[in-house]
Design an enzyme around this catalytic site. Structure first.
Site, PDB file in Angstrom:
ATOM      1  N   GLU A 157       0.800  -1.226   0.000  1.00  0.00           N
ATOM      2  CA  GLU A 157       0.000   0.000   0.000  1.00  0.00           C
ATOM      3  C   GLU A 157       0.835   1.280   0.000  1.00  0.00           C
ATOM      4  O   GLU A 157       0.712   2.133   0.887  1.00  0.00           O
ATOM      5  CB  GLU A 157      -0.982  -0.019   1.176  1.00  0.00           C
ATOM      6  CG  GLU A 157      -1.913  -1.215   1.118  1.00  0.00           C
ATOM      7  CD  GLU A 157      -2.800  -1.372   2.356  1.00  0.00           C
ATOM      8  OE1 GLU A 157      -2.733  -0.504   3.246  1.00  0.00           O
ATOM      9  OE2 GLU A 157      -3.548  -2.355   2.421  1.00  0.00           O
ATOM     10  N   ASN A 198       2.111  -4.637  -3.403  1.00  0.00           N
ATOM     11  CA  ASN A 198       0.715  -5.014  -3.191  1.00  0.00           C
ATOM     12  C   ASN A 198      -0.082  -3.770  -2.788  1.00  0.00           C
ATOM     13  O   ASN A 198       0.367  -2.986  -1.946  1.00  0.00           O
ATOM     14  CB  ASN A 198       0.664  -6.069  -2.067  1.00  0.00           C
ATOM     15  CG  ASN A 198      -0.684  -6.720  -1.897  1.00  0.00           C
ATOM     16  OD1 ASN A 198      -1.264  -7.210  -2.852  1.00  0.00           O
ATOM     17  ND2 ASN A 198      -1.192  -6.739  -0.669  1.00  0.00           N
ATOM     18  N   HIS A 234     -10.315  -6.086  -2.402  1.00  0.00           N
ATOM     19  CA  HIS A 234     -11.355  -5.995  -1.373  1.00  0.00           C
ATOM     20  C   HIS A 234     -12.523  -5.241  -2.013  1.00  0.00           C
ATOM     21  O   HIS A 234     -12.542  -4.016  -2.047  1.00  0.00           O
ATOM     22  CB  HIS A 234     -10.837  -5.266  -0.141  1.00  0.00           C
ATOM     23  CG  HIS A 234      -9.779  -6.013   0.599  1.00  0.00           C
ATOM     24  ND1 HIS A 234     -10.021  -7.237   1.194  1.00  0.00           N
ATOM     25  CD2 HIS A 234      -8.481  -5.714   0.850  1.00  0.00           C
ATOM     26  CE1 HIS A 234      -8.905  -7.662   1.779  1.00  0.00           C
ATOM     27  NE2 HIS A 234      -7.965  -6.765   1.579  1.00  0.00           N
ATOM     28  N   GLU A 262      -6.034 -10.594  -2.076  1.00  0.00           N
ATOM     29  CA  GLU A 262      -6.830 -10.489  -0.845  1.00  0.00           C
ATOM     30  C   GLU A 262      -8.322 -10.421  -1.160  1.00  0.00           C
ATOM     31  O   GLU A 262      -9.067  -9.652  -0.552  1.00  0.00           O
ATOM     32  CB  GLU A 262      -6.399  -9.260  -0.032  1.00  0.00           C
ATOM     33  CG  GLU A 262      -4.917  -9.230   0.295  1.00  0.00           C
ATOM     34  CD  GLU A 262      -4.503  -8.019   1.131  1.00  0.00           C
ATOM     35  OE1 GLU A 262      -5.374  -7.407   1.797  1.00  0.00           O
ATOM     36  OE2 GLU A 262      -3.300  -7.683   1.131  1.00  0.00           O
ATOM     37  N   ASP A 264     -12.119 -10.459  -1.403  1.00  0.00           N
ATOM     38  CA  ASP A 264     -13.405 -10.703  -0.747  1.00  0.00           C
ATOM     39  C   ASP A 264     -14.415  -9.733  -1.347  1.00  0.00           C
ATOM     40  O   ASP A 264     -14.046  -8.739  -1.977  1.00  0.00           O
ATOM     41  CB  ASP A 264     -13.346 -10.606   0.786  1.00  0.00           C
ATOM     42  CG  ASP A 264     -12.692  -9.334   1.310  1.00  0.00           C
ATOM     43  OD1 ASP A 264     -12.741  -8.293   0.621  1.00  0.00           O
ATOM     44  OD2 ASP A 264     -12.133  -9.366   2.423  1.00  0.00           O
TER      45      ASP A 264
END
Length: 447
Positions: A157, A198, A234, A262, A264
Site C-alpha cells: 500500500e 501489493n 477488497h 486479498e 473478498d
C-alpha cells in the site's frame, strides 16, 4: 437463552412428512479447488489464522487451497513486538501446516505503514537509522523463511488514491527509494522468492493503478528485482471494475506476474439469495479475468469463511464477504470459483436427501422437537434447516445444531462435527421450545 421449565406429561409423538430440500452449493465429491487450479496452472489461496488450523477450519484450508497467506502472523508488529525480541510461533505454525499439506506460502508483508510495533512508530530515527532498521527487519524475516516462501508482498500500500505516494514512516523518512531498497534487500535475503508490490483499489485502470504501473516500469528499467504486482481486490458487491482484465494484462505486458492477493466481496447485511447470487457473479468475474491472462499467477481469498473475515469489524453493517459462511457451509461464491477454474459442482438428485420434523415430547408450556436429515443416493458436506413457527412458539435451547430465531423464523445450521451426511446415513438435532394454545408442525426448508 432463558431456560425452559420441564413438565411431567408426555404428549403423543407428532411427525411431519418429508419436507422440501434445497441442495447446498457444494458436494462432498466435488473436485477440490486446488486441483482445479493446478490444471489451469494457477494458485488458489486463502489467508489464514494459525491458531484456527485444526478441525473443520484446518480440513478446508488444507483440502481446498494450494497456497496460504498468514493474515497477520508475519507483520512487523506480530514478529517483533519489542525491539530485538521476536515471536515467530504463529508464522512458523502456518509454514509448517503448508509444508505438511503441499502448499505454497505467500509472505505478507515486509514493509507497511500499519500494524508496526510501537517502539518503531514512536521512535525518533535519523534516515540512516530508519534505513538500517528496515534492512535488518527484511533480512531477518525473509532470511528466516528463505526457500519456504513462494512470493513476498514486500511493499504494501505505497500509494494514495490519486496516485501520489502515501506519506508514511518510510516515505517521509527515506523517500520513494525505500521501495527499491526494500525489494533489493528482500532479494538478497531470499533470492528464490517472487517479490511483489501489493495495493488496494488498483484492480481497474485508474490513477492509483497507473501510478503503480509507472513505478513497476521504472523499477524494471533500473534493474530493481520486482517480479509481480498484487491487486488486493477488497470489493463491494456488484462493483468489480470492468477494466480488471485489461489492467491485469497491462501489468503482465511489463513482464511481471499479477496476483489477486486479498479477494473478498462484502455486502450490506443481512445476506439474502439475491445478494449471494450477485456475489457469486462477482467472484466468477475476478477468477475469469485471472484465468484469461497467462501471467496472472492466481487468486487468494482473504479468509475463506465469514467467521474469520476482517470485514464486519472494519465496515460496520457489512459482511458475508467470503466463499464459506460462518459455519463452514460453502456459498454460491464457492461454486462460482470452481466453475471459473473449469470445475463442476454436484447437486444431489431431487428427493435424495429428506428431512423429518417431529415433536418428541410436549407439556403444558413447552415441547421438545427433533429434525432428522437423511440421504439415500447422495451425500451432503453441510446442511441448514429453516422454518417459520405458526403459533408463536419460541426455541429456548438447541443441541447438535446452532439455532437462531428472529420473530417466528428459525434458522439452524450444522455443528462443526455433524455437517456431513453420508449416502445412506442421517443426522439429527434437537431443541426445546415454548408454546401456548397450539403447536402445529411447521413447514420446513432444509438446504
Amino acid at each position: 437463552m432463558r431456560s425452559l421449565r420441564t413438565g411431567s406429561s408426555l404428549a403423543a409423538l407428532v411427525t411431519g412428512a418429508a419436507l422440501l430440500f434445497t441442495a447446498p452449493v457444494a458436494h462432498a465429491a466435488d473436485t477440490p479447488l486446488r486441483d482445479l487450479a493446478a490444471v489451469k496452472g494457477k494458485v488458489i489461496g486463502t489467508a489464514v489464522t494459525g491458531s484456527k488450523l485444526t478441525g473443520t477450519y484446518g480440513d478446508i484450508a488444507g483440502a481446498q487451497f494450494n497456497s496460504l497467506t498468514p493474515g497477520n502472523a508475519m507483520k512487523w508488529g506480530s514478529v517483533e513486538p519489542t525491539q530485538g525480541s521476536f515471536n515467530w510461533a504463529e508464522a512458523d505454525q502456518i509454514v509448517a501446516f503448508a509444508q505438511a499439506h503441499n502448499q505454497q506460502v505467500r509472505g505478507h508483508t515486509l514493509v507497511w505503514h500499519n500494524q508496526n510495533p510501537g517502539w518503531l512508530t514512536n521512535g525518533s530515527w535519523t534516515p540512516a537509522q530508519l534505513g538500517s532498521l528496515l534492512q535488518n527487519h527484511i533480512s531477518v524475516e525473509a532470511g528466516r523463511y528463505k526457500g519456504k516462501i513462494a512470493a513476498w508482498d514486500v511493499v504494501n500500500e505505497p500509494f494514495n488514491e490519486d496516485g501520489t505516494y502515501r506519506p508514511t514512516l518510510w516515505y517521509n523518512g527515506l523517500g520513494a527509494d525505500y521501495i527499491a531498497n526494500a525489494l533489493t534487500w528482500a532479494h538478497a535475503a531470499d533470492p528464490a522468492a517472487k517479490l511483489y508490490i501489493n495495493d488496494y483499489n488498483v484492480e481497474g485502470v485508474n490513477a492509483k493503478s497507473t501510478a503503480l504501473y509507472n513505478l513497476v516500469k521504472d523499477l524494471r528499467s533500473r534493474g530493481v528485482p520486482i517480479d509481480g504486482v498484487g491487486l488486493q481486490a477488497h470489493l463491494i458487491l456488484g462493483q468489480v471494475p470492468s477494466s480488471l482484465q485489461q489492467n491485469i494484462q497491462r501489468f503482465a505486458d511489463l513482464g511481471v506476474d499479477v496476483s489477486i492477493t486479498e479477494l473478498d466481496v462484502r455486502m450490506a447485511l443481512p445476506a439474502d439469495s439475491t445478494k449471494l447470487a450477485q456475489q457469486a457473479a462477482d467472484y466468477k468475474s475476478v477468477l475469469n479475468a485471472c484465468v484469461a491472462v497467462t501471467r496472472c499467477a492466481g487468486v487468494t481469498v482473504w479468509g475463506f469463511t465469514d467467521s474469520d473475515s476482517w470485514v464486519p469489524g472494519t465496515f460496520p453493517g457489512y459482511g458475508a464477504a467470503t466463499p464459506y459462511d460462518e459455519n463452514y457451509a460453502p456459498k454460491p461464491a464457492y461454486r462460482a470459483i470452481a466453475q471459473a477454474l473449469g470445475g463442476t459442482t454436484t447437486t444431489p438428485p431431487t428427493g435424495a436427501c429428506t428431512a423429518t420434523y417431529s415433536v418428541t415430547s410436549q407439556w403444558n408450556t413447552g415441547f421438545t422437537g427433533q429434525v432428522t436429515i437423511a440421504c439415500s443416493g447422495a451425500s451432503l458436506p453441510s446442511w441448514k434447516a429453516n422454518w417459520t413457527f405458526g403459533a408463536g412458539q419460541q426455541i429456548t435451547q438447541a443441541w447438535n445444531a446452532a439455532c437462531s430465531q428472529s420473530g417466528a423464523a428459525v434458522a439452524c445450521t450444522n455443528a462443526s462435527y455433524n455437517g456431513s451426511v453420508p449416502d445412506g446415513g442421517s443426522v439429527s438435532f434437537g431443541f426445546n421450545a415454548s408454546w401456548s394454545g397450539s403447536n402445529p408442525v411447521p413447514t420446513v426448508t432444509l438446504g
